[in-house]
Scaffold this motif. Structure first.
Motif, mmCIF file in Angstrom:
data_model
loop_
_atom_site.group_PDB
_atom_site.id
_atom_site.type_symbol
_atom_site.label_atom_id
_atom_site.label_comp_id
_atom_site.label_asym_id
_atom_site.label_seq_id
_atom_site.Cartn_x
_atom_site.Cartn_y
_atom_site.Cartn_z
ATOM 1 N N THR A 68 0.910 -1.196 -0.199
ATOM 2 C CA THR A 68 -0.124 -0.038 0.018
ATOM 3 C C THR A 68 0.901 1.440 0.027
ATOM 4 O O THR A 68 1.861 1.531 0.692
ATOM 5 C CB THR A 68 -0.801 0.108 1.221
ATOM 6 O OG1 THR A 68 -1.460 -1.149 1.479
ATOM 7 C CG2 THR A 68 -2.054 1.107 1.190
ATOM 8 N N PRO A 69 0.616 2.258 -0.837
ATOM 9 C CA PRO A 69 1.267 3.583 -0.873
ATOM 10 C C PRO A 69 1.387 4.235 0.739
ATOM 11 O O PRO A 69 0.213 3.989 1.385
ATOM 12 C CB PRO A 69 0.446 4.374 -1.680
ATOM 13 C CG PRO A 69 -0.175 3.501 -2.487
ATOM 14 C CD PRO A 69 -0.598 2.336 -1.815
ATOM 15 N N MET A 70 2.280 4.998 1.002
ATOM 16 C CA MET A 70 2.044 5.485 2.444
ATOM 17 C C MET A 70 2.763 6.890 2.333
ATOM 18 O O MET A 70 3.678 7.027 1.516
ATOM 19 C CB MET A 70 3.086 4.644 3.237
ATOM 20 C CG MET A 70 2.685 3.266 3.450
ATOM 21 S SD MET A 70 3.319 2.227 4.871
ATOM 22 C CE MET A 70 5.162 2.096 3.967
ATOM 23 N N ILE A 71 2.495 7.924 3.326
ATOM 24 C CA ILE A 71 3.106 9.150 3.185
ATOM 25 C C ILE A 71 3.114 9.488 4.728
ATOM 26 O O ILE A 71 2.626 8.971 5.467
ATOM 27 C CB ILE A 71 1.869 10.162 2.329
ATOM 28 C CG1 ILE A 71 0.430 10.374 2.993
ATOM 29 C CG2 ILE A 71 1.623 9.985 1.014
ATOM 30 C CD1 ILE A 71 -0.295 11.294 2.615
ATOM 31 N N ARG A 72 3.995 10.509 4.755
ATOM 32 C CA ARG A 72 4.059 11.174 6.384
ATOM 33 C C ARG A 72 4.810 12.613 6.017
ATOM 34 O O ARG A 72 5.298 12.906 4.806
ATOM 35 C CB ARG A 72 4.957 10.442 7.080
ATOM 36 C CG ARG A 72 6.272 10.056 6.599
ATOM 37 C CD ARG A 72 6.853 9.165 7.444
ATOM 38 N NE ARG A 72 8.342 8.763 6.970
ATOM 39 C CZ ARG A 72 9.062 8.106 7.748
ATOM 40 N NH1 ARG A 72 8.765 7.234 8.770
ATOM 41 N NH2 ARG A 72 10.149 7.710 6.947
ATOM 42 N N VAL A 451 7.366 9.906 1.119
ATOM 43 C CA VAL A 451 6.244 9.227 0.410
ATOM 44 C C VAL A 451 6.914 7.733 0.076
ATOM 45 O O VAL A 451 8.030 7.736 -0.475
ATOM 46 C CB VAL A 451 6.022 9.932 -1.168
ATOM 47 C CG1 VAL A 451 5.015 9.175 -1.689
ATOM 48 C CG2 VAL A 451 5.640 11.412 -0.603
ATOM 49 N N PHE A 452 6.302 6.746 0.392
ATOM 50 C CA PHE A 452 6.493 5.438 -0.198
ATOM 51 C C PHE A 452 5.724 4.843 -1.062
ATOM 52 O O PHE A 452 4.333 4.901 -0.995
ATOM 53 C CB PHE A 452 6.580 4.420 1.015
ATOM 54 C CG PHE A 452 7.376 3.246 0.769
ATOM 55 C CD1 PHE A 452 8.681 2.871 0.553
ATOM 56 C CD2 PHE A 452 6.637 1.973 0.310
ATOM 57 C CE1 PHE A 452 9.227 1.915 0.307
ATOM 58 C CE2 PHE A 452 7.077 0.952 -0.298
ATOM 59 C CZ PHE A 452 8.622 0.792 -0.154
ATOM 60 N N LEU A 453 6.122 4.552 -2.382
ATOM 61 C CA LEU A 453 5.463 4.065 -3.656
ATOM 62 C C LEU A 453 5.894 2.501 -3.515
ATOM 63 O O LEU A 453 6.947 2.410 -4.147
ATOM 64 C CB LEU A 453 5.520 4.811 -4.860
ATOM 65 C CG LEU A 453 5.273 6.250 -4.899
ATOM 66 C CD1 LEU A 453 5.912 7.124 -6.048
ATOM 67 C CD2 LEU A 453 3.807 6.715 -4.360
ATOM 68 N N PRO A 454 4.811 1.604 -3.569
ATOM 69 C CA PRO A 454 5.176 0.304 -3.626
ATOM 70 C C PRO A 454 5.365 -0.364 -5.059
ATOM 71 O O PRO A 454 4.533 -0.390 -5.612
ATOM 72 C CB PRO A 454 4.114 -0.614 -2.804
ATOM 73 C CG PRO A 454 2.978 0.210 -2.887
ATOM 74 C CD PRO A 454 3.466 1.908 -3.012
ATOM 75 N N GLY A 455 6.702 -0.692 -5.260
ATOM 76 C CA GLY A 455 6.981 -1.287 -6.670
ATOM 77 C C GLY A 455 6.545 -2.622 -6.747
ATOM 78 O O GLY A 455 6.167 -3.267 -5.981
ATOM 79 N N SER A 456 6.902 -2.858 -8.000
ATOM 80 C CA SER A 456 6.765 -4.390 -8.308
ATOM 81 C C SER A 456 8.089 -5.175 -8.938
ATOM 82 O O SER A 456 8.988 -4.300 -9.506
ATOM 83 C CB SER A 456 6.006 -4.386 -9.648
ATOM 84 O OG SER A 456 6.088 -3.463 -10.706
#
Lengths: 708, 98
Positions: A68-72, A451-456
């Motif tokens: 899941t994408p995450m932000i802070r 920002v964390f963008l979950p990659g593949s």
């Protein structure tokens, strides 16, 4: 023993580990990957594989995967899970806010060689059309950027001159600063096969690696040079060629500029590069240098393979030029069995270089300062491009520390673990207002991200990879992306959120765009690769419709090749009474680079921690026994490892791998770098090693006064 | 593209610490040192022109205007050639032609 279950699906794809780029059949049962079977028709591997590609695949559904994408807002806050739309909107608004406050050039991006050609191309397009600057780099900055620079300067093309199979026609194989049997095992096996068939092997490496000596394979000459003396030793080989007139005059006259050759002969022919002068400084027998030079020049087919032991020095680019000069002087280019070939580290690091993910170059190694080249991109993308080079990755970190660089989008990279002088990198990270990390796992860099963008992983996407022999092969989706989006889709959505209209339905459309914009890839398409399996660039519909195996056959890209003057300039990283040993680094067969993937597989059974190899004489002088925990202190920091006594290095040299987070090898590496490319000098760090009684908290920053 | 915001602009802080830039520029100078006078300076210029962000070049030139402390003489000479836009060499990777 029960028979293995029949797979439900079998998908041919390309391994993402090293630059060999083996073809594999990925087989699934119940939607899970159960095995990787080396593909007989893979032109890079012919059905062979190593223990990484074959077994280390189950990281892809490891419980650590972020889905899941995450932000802070701040890095001392906990992560907040959000939807993709919110993540993109937040990232885009932060980048725009920073650019409005600090200027267009205050943000940048770095692409990953674990990603596909299409994804890398899209990353550089992101910087150019969404950020409107050229602050885009790729991870070859810290490994093979000197290859691109040094081979471009001499031969005119920053890539391997040969295909892998070419080695089967070599009579002499010169390996410099590389250990293919562990780093590029499938190619290493082919090399050993050729040596068993009678080819002579020359190795220039500070360690007695498995490449130097293994069953039925032994180097005719091993130059176990002192780390940091590459350019002096390579110039000394050239010195012998010049004085014994072993060079190929007709080739030089026909294919190079004779006056440049004369200038070069004057430099390397000087007494300061005679084996009798260089030998003692580099820790070598002068006669060994002479023998190596004579064997290489005699050929008839001599080929060069090299790795990070050449590039990761303050004279990395100069070292690459030395190799180009040597091959030119002896006429060892333009046919099977010869050439100059970088052994690329990561699965798609060649693609990372080809696809314009550079602050100074667009696709196909063409300068952003070239008005005509830029105009073709401006017509396709319908906007004006920045005509000036941007910041390189180390420049971005330096600028962050200086307070002028505030935001970065990092795709599949972990600079906090992998880049040199960790204290400097973490200071840069803390100084930035928006760090966007796109990765499979919460890596070390994610600790500093907003920002964390979950990659593949490469098992979850479609695209292509370009391996170390310029071969473009298909990467096929075996399972659906665990977080829902393939990496190219993530970057596309971020570009859209930044306000630039862009849309692709399939990565094949991105490769088509690359082909339209890049002469070397002009004939590439998914259709072509589906039809013939793989193709090496240059590939164009006119005279190389199925690609090109050997470069430089009749002429070089600039017509004639260039000799570059390669004066030896010793690194400023020196040993002294306080730091009397030289640390050099490398990797082993079962683990891969910073280990993000392989540490999360059963391969840890073979190698569970990094150790420090210490020569028995150095150990005895320090009261260190095999298995003791030791501290390793440099001018930059300190870390701790277990010692292993080893005679693979000469006295005075210590060695470790960098696969595990806990070892923090980069807490102690310097921030010195290559003069031309800023590729870090990972391979030479002056250190002292001491036995430690009990575990201390490693790593820690030295107090400022200790650095002086 | 607006690069109005890209320079170091009258006394603003340099994009990267000047000590770092001086060390990098001198390393470039070390490489071109064996070339004869003329090509030597042009090699430095070509490299700065095609590989350095303009803010890095601006900061180096500002440092030279302030005396150029710590820089090799041929690096200063090469950097100053950047001012002659008519003779600049772009998109070129080979040896200095002289």
């Amino acid at each position: 023993v029960p028979n293995p279950r029949k797979p439900e699906r079998s998908v041919v794809t390309t391994c993402a580990y090293c630059g060999v780029g083996c073809g594999f059949k990925a087989e699934t049962i119940d939607g899970r990957i159960v095995r990787m079977i080396p593909w007989k028709e893979g032109k890079a591997n012919h059905g062979h594989s190593c223990v990484k590609g074959r077994f280390a695949f189950d990281y892809y559904d490891h419980p650590d995967r972020v889905k899941t994408p995450m932000i802070r807002a701040r890095i001392d806050q906990p992560w907040r899970e959000v939807g993709w739309d919110e993540a993109f909107a937040h990232a885009a608004s932060e980048l725009k806010r920073i650019q409005a406050t600090y200027g267009t050039g205050s943000v940048g991006a770095v692409s990953s060689s674990r990603c596909t050609n299409e994804e890398i191309f899209l990353m550089q397009k992101f910087a150019r059309v969404a950020l409107r600057n050229n602050n885009i780099d790729n991870c070859s900055r810290i490994c093979h950027s000197p290859t691109q620079f040094g081979l471009h300067a001499t031969l005119g093309a920053g890539a391997a001159s040969q295909h892998f199979d070419s080695i089967l026609q070599a009579d002499v194989i010169l390996v410099v600063g590389a250990n293919p049997t562990e780093g590029h095992p499938v190619f290493g096996s082919m090399l050993k096969r050729r040596v068993r068939e009678g080819a002579q092997l020359l190795v220039v490496d500070p360690r007695r690696t498995e490449t130097v000596e293994s069953p039925h394979c032994r180097a005719a000459v091993h130059l176990a040079l002192r780390p940091g003396t590459n350019v002096a030793v390579l110039n000394s080989l050239a010195h012998v060629l010049v004085h014994e007139r072993l060079y190929d005059e007709p080739f030089v006259r026909a294919r190079c500029h004779w006056h440049e050759f004369e200038q070069w002969m004057q430099l390397v022919g000087d007494a300061r590069y005679s084996p009798e002068v260089v030998g003692p400084d580099a820790g070598l027998e002068p006669e060994a240098i002479r023998r190596a030079a004579r064997i290489y020049a005699k050929g008839p087919n001599s080929t060069i393979y090299y790795g990070l032991g050449v590039t990761e020095h303050s004279q990395g680019s100069t070292g690459v030029m030395c190799l180009g000069n040597l091959a030119l002087a002896c006429g060892m280019l333009g046919r099977e069995g010869v050439g100059v070939n970088p052994l690329r580290g990561q699965g798609n690091v060649q693609g990372g270089s080809c696809l314009g993910s550079w602050p100074h170059m667009l696709t196909g190694y063409r300068f952003v300062t070239d008005d005509a080249v830029r105009a073709t991109f401006e017509a396709e993308w319908r906007l004006q491009l920045d005509p000036e080079p941007g910041l390189r990755l180390p420049n971005m970190f330096d600028a962050a520390v200086a307070g002028t660089f505030k935001g970065i989008y990092i795709q599949g990279e972990d600079p906090v673990q992998s880049d040199p002088n960790m204290a400097h990198i973490t200071a840069a990270m803390r100084a930035m207002e928006c760090v966007i990390v796109q990765d499979l796992f919460l890596n070390e860099t994610a600790k500093f991200a907003h920002v964390f963008l979950p990659g593949s992983s490469s098992l979850e996407k479609n695209g292509t990879f370009t391996n170390a022999e310029r071969r473009v092969s298909m990467v096929r989706k075996v399972v659906e992306p665990l977080a829902g989006l393939e990496d190219w889709q993530i970057t596309m959505r971020l570009v859209q959120a930044m306000g630039y209209p862009l849309h692709y339905d399939h990565p094949s459309q991105i490769l088509d765009e690359v082909a339209r914009l890049s002469p070397a890839y002009q004939g590439m398409s998914f259709d072509l690769i589906e039809r013939i399996g793989s193709a090496q660039w240059p590939c164009n519909t006119k005279d190389a419709p199925e690609g090109t195996e050997v470069l430089h056959r009749t002429q070089f890209p600039r017509g004639r090749a260039n000799f570059m003057l390669t004066e030896y300039v010793p690194t400023t990283e020196r040993t002294d009474d306080r730091f009397p040993l030289l640390l050099t680094t490398g990797r082993i067969l079962s683990q891969y680079n910073v280990g993000t993937q392989t540490r999360r597989t059963g391969n840890v059974a073979w190698y569970g921690e990094d150790v420090l190899d210490v020569h028995p004489d150095d150990a005895r002088a320090r009261g260190i026994a095999d298995g003791d925990r030791v501290s390793i202190t440099s001018r930059y920091g300190v870390t701790e490892l277990r010692a292993r006594l080893s005679e693979k290095m000469n006295q005075g040299v210590v060695y470790t791998t960098f696969h595990f987070v806990q070892s923090k090898a980069n807490a102690i590496t310097s921030d010195l770098s290559d003069w031309a490319t800023n590729c870090p000098e990972y391979k030479v760090t002056a250190v002292e090693v001491a036995k430690v009684p009990a575990k201390v908290d490693a790593p820690q920053r030295l107090p400022a006064e200790a650095k002086s | 593209v607006s690069r109005a915001d890209s320079g170091t602009g009258g006394g603003a802080r340099p994009v990267i610490e000047i000590e770092r830039l001086v060390a990098m520029a001198n390393q470039i100078g070390d490489f071109f040192a064996p070339y004869p006078a003329g090509p030597r300076e042009e090699g430095v210029r070509n490299h700065l022109r095609n590989y350095w962000d303009p803010r890095m070049r601006d900061a180096l030139l500002a440092h030279i205007r302030a005396g150029g402390a710590g820089l090799h003489a041929h690096v200063v000479a090469g950097a100053l050639l950047l001012g002659d836009k008519a003779r600049e060499v772009r998109a070129y990777a080979g040896p200095p032609k002289g």
